[in-house]
Write a protein that holds these residues in place. Structure first.
Motif, PDB file in Angstrom:
ATOM      1  N   GLY A   7      69.312  15.108 -57.563  1.00  0.00           N
ATOM      2  CA  GLY A   7      68.857  14.943 -56.197  1.00  0.00           C
ATOM      3  C   GLY A   7      67.647  14.025 -56.144  1.00  0.00           C
ATOM      4  N   ARG A   8      67.225  13.700 -54.964  1.00  0.00           N
ATOM      5  CA  ARG A   8      66.118  12.759 -54.782  1.00  0.00           C
ATOM      6  C   ARG A   8      64.751  13.370 -55.059  1.00  0.00           C
ATOM      7  NH1 ARG A   8      66.676   7.340 -53.972  1.00  0.00           N
ATOM      8  NH2 ARG A   8      65.542   7.178 -52.001  1.00  0.00           N
ATOM      9  N   LEU A   9      64.644  14.698 -54.893  1.00  0.00           N
ATOM     10  CA  LEU A   9      63.347  15.368 -55.021  1.00  0.00           C
ATOM     11  C   LEU A   9      63.469  16.631 -55.846  1.00  0.00           C
ATOM     12  CD1 LEU A   9      61.855  15.131 -51.436  1.00  0.00           C
ATOM     13  CD2 LEU A   9      60.902  14.095 -53.487  1.00  0.00           C
ATOM     14  N   ALA A 173      62.682   9.463 -63.410  1.00  0.00           N
ATOM     15  CA  ALA A 173      62.254  10.634 -62.643  1.00  0.00           C
ATOM     16  C   ALA A 173      60.759  10.876 -62.837  1.00  0.00           C
ATOM     17  CB  ALA A 173      63.047  11.864 -63.070  1.00  0.00           C
ATOM     18  N   PRO A 174      59.899  10.102 -62.160  1.00  0.00           N
ATOM     19  CA  PRO A 174      58.462  10.297 -62.320  1.00  0.00           C
ATOM     20  C   PRO A 174      57.976  11.593 -61.677  1.00  0.00           C
ATOM     21  CG  PRO A 174      58.883   8.725 -60.570  1.00  0.00           C
ATOM     22  CD  PRO A 174      60.214   9.017 -61.207  1.00  0.00           C
ATOM     23  N   GLU A 175      56.913  12.135 -62.252  1.00  0.00           N
ATOM     24  CA  GLU A 175      56.185  13.259 -61.653  1.00  0.00           C
ATOM     25  C   GLU A 175      55.122  12.702 -60.711  1.00  0.00           C
ATOM     26  OE1 GLU A 175      52.359  15.655 -61.751  1.00  0.00           O
ATOM     27  OE2 GLU A 175      52.826  13.669 -62.564  1.00  0.00           O
ATOM     28  N   ALA A 244      58.232   7.819 -50.980  1.00  0.00           N
ATOM     29  CA  ALA A 244      59.099   6.699 -50.615  1.00  0.00           C
ATOM     30  C   ALA A 244      58.770   5.450 -51.438  1.00  0.00           C
ATOM     31  CB  ALA A 244      58.971   6.401 -49.125  1.00  0.00           C
ATOM     32  N   GLN A 245      57.491   5.265 -51.769  1.00  0.00           N
ATOM     33  CA  GLN A 245      57.104   4.120 -52.598  1.00  0.00           C
ATOM     34  C   GLN A 245      57.716   4.223 -53.993  1.00  0.00           C
ATOM     35  OE1 GLN A 245      52.781   3.706 -52.535  1.00  0.00           O
ATOM     36  NE2 GLN A 245      52.769   3.988 -50.326  1.00  0.00           N
ATOM     37  N   VAL A 254      62.017  12.141 -57.751  1.00  0.00           N
ATOM     38  CA  VAL A 254      60.569  12.329 -57.863  1.00  0.00           C
ATOM     39  C   VAL A 254      60.297  13.824 -57.952  1.00  0.00           C
ATOM     40  CG1 VAL A 254      58.317  11.970 -56.784  1.00  0.00           C
ATOM     41  CG2 VAL A 254      60.095  10.222 -56.561  1.00  0.00           C
ATOM     42  N   ALA A 255      59.531  14.223 -58.987  1.00  0.00           N
ATOM     43  CA  ALA A 255      59.197  15.629 -59.201  1.00  0.00           C
ATOM     44  C   ALA A 255      57.791  15.890 -58.675  1.00  0.00           C
ATOM     45  CB  ALA A 255      59.271  15.968 -60.681  1.00  0.00           C
TER      46      ALA A 255
END
Length: 275
Positions: A7-9, A173-175, A244-245, A254-255
């Motif tokens: 997923g996205r988040l 997948a950055p934190e 969003a960035q 993004v985690a």
């Protein structure tokens, strides 16, 4: 595993956090629209807690962020992975911090390569694992030997650079640390409390210098410029904009690591704006 499965988040949290052990936590994260739960604080090789969390949900992905290669035996980790046997488990591994290793220290890159070799032999598929990666060499290793990269304490600029190195296929997948607070003094105080221990860690400091930060930015608890770049604070819209960035820069997922005291309540407030 790819961004569609995650997923996205997602939510990033220390594995020791008490709220993760509440019986309804996994269900609520799914209801709020999050696709994955990342467990920090170096989960041990037995992977019992990720296994327990997976049993509480039929939908949420559980990922480790990260199993520390200096502390967790790769053979035991592989055996635990096979025991879990879930396609909703992503094994994130990483080299941790050299200053904590002592006499066992070897070059982190070599340690990672050897660890991945043992995971290969132990039956852990490439697409079921990810690497904590900051610099170009480990990012390339993540692309070659795993599903992709899970960078920690980074900016959207780093996400763009990482995507360029990884290419179009691997997971990125950055934190991202967040403080839902509009008072600058309060928000930065909370941010610095969490950021402080990382300022003296060589791997993070070197990565921030690659991004253009200076020794002055790392001094005295971190400059406002560094704090604001690494930890987004403000209202729901400010946090939505930072996420969003990352996505615009090439992140698949993004985690979010919430730094507010009441994390479940903060996630409930954020979810309508983010998911």
């Amino acid at each position: 595993m790819d961004g569609n499965e995650l997923g996205r988040l997602g939510v990033w949290e220390q594995r020791t956090a008490g709220w993760l052990r509440e019986p309804d936590t996994m269900r609520e994260l799914v209801d709020l629209g999050f696709g994955a739960l990342w467990l920090g604080a170096s989960p041990p090789a037995d992977l019992k807690f990720p296994e327990e969390l997976l049993a509480r949900s039929s939908r949420l992905v559980v990922a480790t962020g990260i199993v520390n290669v200096w502390e967790a035996s790769p053979g035991e980790t592989a055996a635990s992975f096979r025991r879990i046997g879930s396609d909703r488990f992503l094994l994130g591994v990483g080299a941790g911090h050299p200053h904590a290793v002592g006499d066992a220290y070897v070059r982190p890159y070599d340690k990672l390569v050897g660890y991945l070799d043992t995971l290969d032999a132990g039956g852990v598929p490439k697409q079921a694992r990810a690497l904590a990666a900051l610099g170009p060499r480990v990012l390339r290793l993540a692309a070659e030997r795993t599903a992709g990269a899970h960078p920690y304490l980074v900016t959207p600029e780093h996400t763009a650079r990482a995507r360029e190195i990884l290419g179009t296929g691997p997971l990125l997948a950055p934190e991202q640390k967040v403080v839902l607070e509009t008072d600058p003094a309060v928000a930065r105080r909370i941010a610095r409390e969490r950021l402080g221990p990382y300022l003296s860690m060589v791997n993070y400091a070197n990565n921030w210098r690659r991004l253009g930060f200076t020794d002055d930015d790392l001094a005295g608890g971190g400059s406002d410029r560094l704090v604001d770049a690494l930890i987004v604070w403000g209202d729901e819209e400010a946090i939505r904009s930072r996420v969003a960035q990352h996505h615009a820069a090439g992140a698949d997922h993004v985690a979010l690591q919430v730094l507010n005291r009441d994390k479940p309540a903060t996630l409930r407030r954020l979810a309508p704006a983010l998911v």
